[in-house]
Design a protein around this motif. Sequence first.
Motif, PDB file in Angstrom:
ATOM      1  N   ASP B   2       0.802  -0.999  -0.115  1.00 38.62           N
ATOM      2  CA  ASP B   2       0.035  -0.101  -0.037  1.00 38.62           C
ATOM      3  C   ASP B   2       0.884   1.201  -0.026  1.00 38.62           C
ATOM      4  OD1 ASP B   2      -1.565  -2.247   1.862  1.00 38.62           O
ATOM      5  OD2 ASP B   2      -2.832  -1.052   0.446  1.00 38.62           O
ATOM      6  N   ARG B  10       7.987   6.940   8.204  1.00 39.98           N
ATOM      7  CA  ARG B  10       7.897   6.677   9.397  1.00 39.98           C
ATOM      8  C   ARG B  10       8.961   5.896  10.235  1.00 39.98           C
ATOM      9  NH1 ARG B  10       3.261   4.130   8.155  1.00 39.98           N
ATOM     10  NH2 ARG B  10       2.066   5.331   6.929  1.00 39.98           N
ATOM     11  N   GLU B  14       8.942   4.997  16.337  1.00 38.27           N
ATOM     12  CA  GLU B  14       7.471   5.520  16.577  1.00 38.27           C
ATOM     13  C   GLU B  14       6.504   4.533  16.695  1.00 38.27           C
ATOM     14  OE1 GLU B  14       6.787   9.184  14.193  1.00 38.27           O
ATOM     15  OE2 GLU B  14       4.722   8.569  14.085  1.00 38.27           O
ATOM     16  N   GLU B  15       6.671   3.657  15.688  1.00 39.51           N
ATOM     17  CA  GLU B  15       5.573   2.633  15.916  1.00 39.51           C
ATOM     18  C   GLU B  15       5.686   2.015  17.149  1.00 39.51           C
ATOM     19  OE1 GLU B  15       5.151   1.675  11.215  1.00 39.51           O
ATOM     20  OE2 GLU B  15       5.022   0.304  12.498  1.00 39.51           O
ATOM     21  N   MET B  18       4.124   3.544  20.085  1.00 36.98           N
ATOM     22  CA  MET B  18       2.818   3.485  19.975  1.00 36.98           C
ATOM     23  C   MET B  18       2.183   1.961  20.256  1.00 36.98           C
ATOM     24  SD  MET B  18       1.331   6.023  17.232  1.00 36.98           S
ATOM     25  CE  MET B  18       1.980   7.682  17.235  1.00 36.98           C
ATOM     26  N   ILE B  20       1.841  -0.429  18.397  1.00 37.58           N
ATOM     27  CA  ILE B  20       0.726  -1.077  17.520  1.00 37.58           C
ATOM     28  C   ILE B  20       0.882  -2.524  17.292  1.00 37.58           C
ATOM     29  CG2 ILE B  20      -0.073  -0.975  15.024  1.00 37.58           C
ATOM     30  CD1 ILE B  20      -0.182   1.902  16.197  1.00 37.58           C
ATOM     31  N   PRO B  21      -0.237  -3.305  17.553  1.00 41.71           N
ATOM     32  CA  PRO B  21      -0.189  -4.664  17.696  1.00 41.71           C
ATOM     33  C   PRO B  21      -0.395  -5.480  16.246  1.00 41.71           C
ATOM     34  CG  PRO B  21      -2.439  -3.798  18.309  1.00 41.71           C
ATOM     35  CD  PRO B  21      -1.254  -2.691  18.072  1.00 41.71           C
ATOM     36  N   LEU B  22       0.713  -5.127  15.370  1.00 43.69           N
ATOM     37  CA  LEU B  22       0.641  -5.505  14.110  1.00 43.69           C
ATOM     38  C   LEU B  22       0.352  -7.029  13.965  1.00 43.69           C
ATOM     39  CD1 LEU B  22       3.857  -3.759  12.638  1.00 43.69           C
ATOM     40  CD2 LEU B  22       1.540  -3.224  12.198  1.00 43.69           C
ATOM     41  N   ALA B  27      -6.594  -7.668  17.174  1.00 40.92           N
ATOM     42  CA  ALA B  27      -6.426  -6.041  16.752  1.00 40.92           C
ATOM     43  C   ALA B  27      -6.699  -6.140  15.345  1.00 40.92           C
ATOM     44  CB  ALA B  27      -5.124  -5.673  17.189  1.00 40.92           C
ATOM     45  N   ASN B  28      -6.356  -6.932  14.245  1.00 41.40           N
ATOM     46  CA  ASN B  28      -6.340  -6.901  13.020  1.00 41.40           C
ATOM     47  C   ASN B  28      -7.811  -6.856  12.750  1.00 41.40           C
ATOM     48  OD1 ASN B  28      -3.904  -6.140  11.413  1.00 41.40           O
ATOM     49  ND2 ASN B  28      -3.208  -7.594  12.826  1.00 41.40           N
ATOM     50  N   ALA B  31      -9.726  -3.931  13.637  1.00 35.71           N
ATOM     51  CA  ALA B  31      -9.150  -2.688  12.644  1.00 35.71           C
ATOM     52  C   ALA B  31     -10.021  -2.990  11.363  1.00 35.71           C
ATOM     53  CB  ALA B  31      -7.775  -2.788  12.525  1.00 35.71           C
ATOM     54  N   ALA B  32     -10.086  -4.131  10.886  1.00 36.90           N
ATOM     55  CA  ALA B  32     -10.575  -4.492   9.559  1.00 36.90           C
ATOM     56  C   ALA B  32     -12.204  -3.981   9.732  1.00 36.90           C
ATOM     57  CB  ALA B  32     -10.550  -5.967   9.174  1.00 36.90           C
ATOM     58  N   GLN B  35     -12.388  -0.308   9.660  1.00 32.91           N
ATOM     59  CA  GLN B  35     -12.082   0.182   8.382  1.00 32.91           C
ATOM     60  C   GLN B  35     -13.299   0.039   7.321  1.00 32.91           C
ATOM     61  OE1 GLN B  35      -8.687  -2.253   8.296  1.00 32.91           O
ATOM     62  NE2 GLN B  35      -7.181  -0.469   8.522  1.00 32.91           N
TER      63      GLN B  35
END
Lengths: 194, 64
Positions: B2, B10, B14-15, B18, B20-22, B27-28, B31-32, B35
Motif C-alpha cells: 500500500d 515513519r 515511533e511505531e 505506539m 501497534i499490535p501488528l 486487533a487486526n 481494525a478491519a 475500516q
Amino acid sequence: MAPKKDPKAPAKKAEPAPAPAPAAPEPAPAPAAPAVDLSAVKYLIILSSFHSTDYREAFGLFDRVGDSKVAYNQIADIMRALGQNPTNKEVNKLLGNPTADDMVTKRVDFEGFLPMLQTIINSPNKAGFEDYVEGLRVFDKEGNGTVMGAELRIVLSTLGEKMTEAEIDSLMAGQEDENGCVNYEAFVKHIMSV
Amino acid sequence: MDCHNEECSRPQEEEDIMDIPLDDPEANRAAAKIQAGFRGHMTRKKMKPEDKAEGEERQEDRGQ
C-alpha cells in the motif's frame, strides 16, 4: 378338455423381478465448492423490501460498459452504496477468491449480485456504534474521549485492511481539532450518519 | 504494497512507542471492521454529493 397342467413347469412363486426403476441420474457433482454457497441464500429480505428497485438502480449506475453487469472490483462499492459495510475479505470470499485479473475482467449481472448482497445483509456480527467507539477507545490514552489523529492514521494504515493515505485524508478531513485530536464518539456518529 | 507510492518514512521506533499490535489477529480483525465501516461511509458520502451537484456527479460517474 381341461388343459393339462404342465407338470414340468414348476409353479413359480418367485416374485417377478421388479422392473428396474430408471435410475435417477445422479446430479453432476458440484464443481469445487465455491467459498460461499450462494444458492442457499435467503432472499426474503430483499424480495420483500421496498428497497429492491433502489438496489437495481444503484447497480445500474455502476455499469460503465452497458452490458447490465458490473466488474468484480466494483462489487464492494455497490454494497457500500447500498448501506452495507463489507470487509474486502468478505467480498473476496463471495467472489470465490478471485485473482487480481479476475477482479478487473470478470463481471456479474444483477441476479448474480443479489445473493452476494443478501449474504452480506444476513451476516452476523455487524459493527454498530458501540463497536466502533470501543475499537477507537483502545487508543484513548488519557481516557478523555479523544485519540491522536496521527495515531489513528497510523493504525488505519498498518493494521487490518490497510487504508491508503488518500483514503485516510478523505476520512479524517475536518475531524481533527487544533491539537490534532479526534473526539471519537463524534467521529463515529459522523461516520454512521451516512 | 500500500505504501509504495508514499514515503514510508515513519521511523520504526515511533511505531514501537505506539505499541501497534501488528501481529495480533484480534486487533487486526477489529481494525478491519472499523475500516470496513469507514470505507462504507466514504463510498456513500461520494455517492451523495451536495444536492445541487447530484445530477452532474451522476453523469460524471457514468462517463468514467
